[in-house]
Design an enzyme around this catalytic site. Sequence first.
Site, PDB file in Angstrom:
ATOM      1  N   SER A 241      -8.921   1.360  -2.370  1.00 17.30           N
ATOM      2  CA  SER A 241      -9.018   2.209  -1.177  1.00 17.30           C
ATOM      3  C   SER A 241      -9.068   1.331   0.068  1.00 17.30           C
ATOM      4  O   SER A 241     -10.043   0.613   0.296  1.00 17.30           O
ATOM      5  CB  SER A 241     -10.275   3.085  -1.252  1.00 17.30           C
ATOM      6  N   SER A 242      -8.023   1.395   0.876  1.00 10.55           N
ATOM      7  CA  SER A 242      -7.938   0.554   2.072  1.00 10.55           C
ATOM      8  C   SER A 242      -9.096   0.826   3.024  1.00 10.55           C
ATOM      9  O   SER A 242      -9.758  -0.092   3.511  1.00 10.55           O
ATOM     10  CB  SER A 242      -6.603   0.801   2.791  1.00 10.55           C
ATOM     11  N   ASN A 243      -9.381   2.109   3.297  1.00 12.06           N
ATOM     12  CA  ASN A 243     -10.423   2.395   4.296  1.00 12.06           C
ATOM     13  C   ASN A 243     -11.800   1.985   3.798  1.00 12.06           C
ATOM     14  O   ASN A 243     -12.660   1.576   4.582  1.00 12.06           O
ATOM     15  CB  ASN A 243     -10.359   3.863   4.739  1.00 12.06           C
TER      16      ASN A 243
ATOM     17  N   CYS B  82      -6.654   6.958  11.878  1.00  9.49           N
ATOM     18  CA  CYS B  82      -7.117   8.342  11.886  1.00  9.49           C
ATOM     19  C   CYS B  82      -8.584   8.434  12.312  1.00  9.49           C
ATOM     20  O   CYS B  82      -9.344   7.471  12.237  1.00  9.49           O
ATOM     21  CB  CYS B  82      -6.876   8.983  10.521  1.00  9.49           C
TER      22      CYS B  82
ATOM     23  N   HIS C 181       0.855  -1.184   0.000  1.00  4.97           N
ATOM     24  CA  HIS C 181       0.000   0.000   0.000  1.00  4.97           C
ATOM     25  C   HIS C 181       0.899   1.245   0.000  1.00  4.97           C
ATOM     26  O   HIS C 181       1.914   1.273   0.701  1.00  4.97           O
ATOM     27  CB  HIS C 181      -0.917   0.003   1.221  1.00  4.97           C
TER      28      HIS C 181
ATOM     29  N   GLU D  18       0.770   4.054   1.442  1.00  3.43           N
ATOM     30  CA  GLU D  18       1.038   4.626   2.776  1.00  3.43           C
ATOM     31  C   GLU D  18       2.096   3.814   3.527  1.00  3.43           C
ATOM     32  O   GLU D  18       2.979   4.369   4.179  1.00  3.43           O
ATOM     33  CB  GLU D  18      -0.249   4.707   3.603  1.00  3.43           C
TER      34      GLU D  18
END
Length: 316
Positions: A228-230, A200, A129, A131
């Site tokens: 999109s991970s979230n 977050c 990922h 991030e």
Amino acid sequence: MTKPPLDLYLAAPRGFCAGVDRAIKIVEMAIQKWGAPVYVRHEIVHNKFVVDSLKAQGAVFVEELTDCPDDRPVIFSAHGVPKSVPAAAEAREMIYVDATCPLVSKVHIEAERHSENGLQIIMIGHDGHPETIGTMGQLPDGEVLLVETVEDVATVDVRDPEQLAFVTQTTLSVDDTKDIVAALEARFPAIQGPHKEDICYATTNRQESVKAISAHIDALLVVGAPNSSNSRRLVEVGARNGCAYAQLVQRDTDIDWRALDGITSIGITAGASAPEVLVNEVIDAIKARYEVTVKEVETAKENVEFKVPRVLRVPG
């Protein structure tokens, strides 16, 4: 023909977070300041609709800095980049703007602080990922070790079990991460964690709102991108909390209507990089097929705002 009745539960908060909002603004303001084209390394946020709308304004998306010319500005995505990337931009005397979310930057600073204190870092995150790559790239190779699961904790090979700290990707499942942290603390009692958890506020709030509607719905639609991970975590949270059917959809055209046959209630949420216009598109598609009663379930209020970098706020 009479449309069947349907209760539509809208989870709130949903959609754009402050970091995504800021990143999109950065690209738009850079185009206004320097004109097109402005280059963006990686998708600024994980959403095709957002990326396509910025392309239409003059943004050019590339995978690597080597794909950018020296004489045009470049923007780094909200997910963060390894230290080598801005260093390479500086070596080429490029204009660059870092759109890394401030909450991701906080994790970078934490990792550096721990490293300066002689600690090796364990990062809880998803391999590959952007991030995770960005956070691990803040320190030399071997200083940050990645674990993705509780099982990984048992096999991670550390330099000194007494000199460890952990950080996490900001978009993980809150529940999964708790289990991994517990496993780390059980194996390495001396490990140090962040002062305030790294996941977050927006990720946490969106997961909590899905939990709040899960008991009331037959199906959950999460508006978001497959990378999109979230957004993917929201699908998992819905399934884990009793939704018989949970689906990730980018647009209304992705809805599997056959899977929704016979249901009487649907929940809708959106990942932190999905714009509300796409949520409304999905709602309109549902209203075309059902007699809808909308119920909004708000579990938190969000008023976070992040300033754009100074270089975009000053003329010249």
